[in-house]
Design a protein around this motif. Structure first.
Motif: not given
Length: 238
Positions: A147-152
């Motif tokens: 989720e963090k990777f998808a948003r960064s």
């Protein structure tokens, strides 16, 4: 291998092949020696040596290993021995921080995006360290949730820069059963990891889980665009 949702990726495909994946001239450490010297183990648990050897050879691997069987060493040791950075996708921030702290105790550089405290530092600090990352001597493992990777976008740009320099050693999917719609652990952003296969061509994948029915493993390889016939499979019993 291609196809898939482009949600994680900016721009077109392409990328390095297996031949130029590793920075030219960079040292590759002896994993048998480093298992003893750095990680303090006298030997390997069932399945670990086979996984580490395949990972060091640049193979895609699927690992089914019981909880407590030593899955973490299967990616931490290759990460330490290979030039550059291993990226670990893990589902829980609390689990990530435990792993970062444990690696710090062993003297292995690790950081996380999306959590603070412990030995990992904040996300901005981790990304700053990636900009001039050497082959060895600083960060070896970066943990983050899908989720963090998808948003960064910043994280995606940092990894693309490392791939271009031959310093992206592998992608690791911990709790890999979360990729497919099997049971209550399904995570949509895990499924989207398959979009990375073409963007980061030549970077090997290591999939780890303690539970995945045989009938669903083909679904996992398909979701991540892995060649099922080329994946090294290791199933270990305690």
């Amino acid at each position: 291998r291609g196809g898939g949702d482009g949600g994680f990726c900016e721009g077109g495909g392409g990328g390095a092949d297996a031949g130029d994946r590793t920075a030219a001239g960079a040292e590759v450490k002896d994993f048998e020696v480093e298992n003893r010297r750095t990680f303090g183990h006298r030997g390997f648990r069932p399945g670990q040596r086979e996984v580490v050897g395949a990972a060091m050879a640049g193979r895609d691997c699927f690992v089914l290993m019981p909880t407590g069987g030593g899955k973490s060493l299967c990616y931490q040791l290759p990460a330490w021995c290979a030039p550059g950075l291993a990226v670990v996708f893990s589902p829980l921030v609390s689990l990530i921080q435990d792993q970062v702290d444990g690696m710090a105790e062993a003297g292995v550089g690790a950081a996380s995006l999306g959590s603070v405290g412990g030995g990992g530092g904040g996300g901005a600090d981790a990304l700053a360290r990636l900009r001039d990352l050497p082959a060895h001597g600083d960060l070896k493992v970066l943990y983050l949730t899908p989720e963090k990777f998808a948003r960064s976008a910043a994280a995606r740009r940092a990894l693309e820069a490392l791939r271009a320099r031959g310093l992206l050693s592998r992608f690791v999917v911990d709790e890999a059963h979360c990729v497919i719609a099997w049971g209550r652990d399904f995570r949509p952003d895990y499924l989207r990891l398959g979009a990375m296969r073409n963007r980061y061509a030549g970077v090997p994948w290591l999939l780890l889980t303690a539970t995945l029915p045989p009938r669903t493993r083909g679904q996992l390889f398909t979701a991540l665009h892995l060649d099922e016939e080329q994946v090294v499979r290791v199933e270990a019993d305690l």
